[in-house]
Write a protein that holds these residues in place. Structure first.
Motif, PDB file in Angstrom:
ATOM      1  N   GLY A 164      56.562  -2.368  31.617  1.00 45.82           N
ATOM      2  CA  GLY A 164      57.957  -1.984  31.818  1.00 45.82           C
ATOM      3  C   GLY A 164      58.264  -0.592  31.312  1.00 45.82           C
ATOM      4  N   ASP A 165      59.352  -0.466  30.531  1.00 40.33           N
ATOM      5  CA  ASP A 165      59.786   0.840  30.022  1.00 40.33           C
ATOM      6  C   ASP A 165      58.859   1.390  28.946  1.00 40.33           C
ATOM      7  N   ARG A 166      57.922   0.583  28.481  1.00 36.44           N
ATOM      8  CA  ARG A 166      56.954   1.081  27.489  1.00 36.44           C
ATOM      9  C   ARG A 166      55.909   1.990  28.126  1.00 36.44           C
ATOM     10  N   LEU A 167      55.815   1.985  29.465  1.00 38.33           N
ATOM     11  CA  LEU A 167      54.878   2.853  30.172  1.00 38.33           C
ATOM     12  C   LEU A 167      55.584   4.159  30.517  1.00 38.33           C
ATOM     13  N   LEU A 168      55.147   5.255  29.914  1.00 38.23           N
ATOM     14  CA  LEU A 168      55.763   6.565  30.116  1.00 38.23           C
ATOM     15  C   LEU A 168      54.812   7.509  30.850  1.00 38.23           C
ATOM     16  N   PHE A 169      55.386   8.533  31.486  1.00 39.91           N
ATOM     17  CA  PHE A 169      54.629   9.621  32.126  1.00 39.91           C
ATOM     18  C   PHE A 169      53.646   9.105  33.164  1.00 39.91           C
ATOM     19  N   ALA A 170      53.996   8.047  33.875  1.00 39.05           N
ATOM     20  CA  ALA A 170      53.101   7.452  34.876  1.00 39.05           C
ATOM     21  C   ALA A 170      53.788   7.401  36.233  1.00 39.05           C
TER      22      ALA A 170
END
Length: 303
Positions: free
Chosen positions: A6-12
């Motif tokens: 979810g929102d824990r995945l950044l810059f992807a």
């Protein structure tokens, strides 16, 4: 990845970013925040450290390629990404993960953790500055050739690089005393390193042979534990061509193979001859290596 983190995945994905620091830039494939501290324990990393974030680098590979570790250029890429994230954001990842996905079998994934090394990032910054401010090929060392030459096959500047390296002085000038001293010292060092490489290669092959013998003794082809995986498999021989027979057949058919010849880029040859080289007793060194290996639990089944 988005569905899982979810929102824990950044810059992807569409949110992927290119980070820039001076002449150095990088575009990581993603960053997971609040990742499990022991989430990579199965890969030999009990704690990922830092603020609990994990840098991601995803690759697809040909199924015919042997994967026995991260490619050096990919590990370097992760180090640069880790450094740029530290320099450009408030996140403090101390570990990255390279995932190699088999392009033909998506369930085959090989993963390798990379621990951050600030010195590598510092060297990368200096290297980028040196490369992007160089005025001519001669101002740069031939990194691809030094690393073994594999990158040269894909480099668009290899012809210019080879041409620069092949520029051998045409004049037979008399060398200065300083040059003689430098070249003699470097030549001896080159020979010493050749001898050390031969000894290290022999020691490596002895260990590889011991692994095979131990696995053969128990009829095992795969061992996996503590972040180490050993896979032993048979490989078919590659096809080869009998060039003398091809030339003879072509001549009999009236075909001139010279029409199909190509000339490669010019190159150079460096011959180093040292009459007296300080040597080590390699037999004694190998005995020392064996004793050290036994202490680490490596048992040579056969001599």
């Amino acid at each position: 990845m988005r569905a899982r983190y979810g929102d824990r995945l950044l810059f992807a994905g569409s949110a992927q970013e290119t980070f820039v620091k001076g002449f150095l830039s990088g575009t990581p494939d993603g960053l997971i925040t609040a990742f499990e501290r022991d989430g990579l324990a199965h890969l030999g990393v009990p704690d990922i450290g830092g603020d609990g974030s994990l840098l991601l680098e995803c690759k697809t590979v040909d199924p015919r390629i042997k994967i026995d570790g991260p490619k050096p250029e990919h590990a370097y890429q992760v180090q640069v990404g880790l450094g740029l994230i530290h320099e450009s954001t408030s996140h403090r990842p101390e570990c990255g993960l390279i995932s190699y996905v088999d392009a033909s079998h998506w369930d085959e994934v090989y993963e390798f953790p990379i621990k951050r090394d600030p010195k590598i990032f510092e060297n990368a910054q200096r290297r980028a500055l040196r490369i992007l401010t160089a005025a001519c090929p001669e101002a740069l060392p031939p990194e691809g050739w030094i690393a073994g030459g594999k990158e040269c096959a894909r480099c668009p500047f290899s012809n210019a690089c080879f041409a620069a390296e092949a520029r051998v002085p045409s004049a037979a000038n008399k060398p200065s005393r300083a040059l003689v001293a430098d070249v003699v010292a470097l030549a001896r060092e080159a020979k010493r390193r050749e001898a050390a490489l031969d000894a290290a290669t022999a020691a490596l092959r002895e260990v590889q042979h011991a692994i095979k013998e131990n696995m053969r003794a128990e009829g095992v082809r795969r061992v996996a534990a503590d972040g180490v995986s050993v896979i032993w498999s048979a490989i078919k021989g590659r096809p080869a061509y009998d060039m003398p027979a091809i030339r003879a057949a072509a001549a009999a058919a009236g075909i001139d193979l010279a029409e199909f010849e190509t000339t490669g880029a010019p190159t150079d040859r460096l011959v180093i001859i040292v009459s007296i080289i300080p040597t080590r007793d390699l037999s004694e060194e190998r005995k020392t290596n064996r004793d050290s290996e036994k202490e680490r639990g490596i048992d040579h089944v056969k001599e």
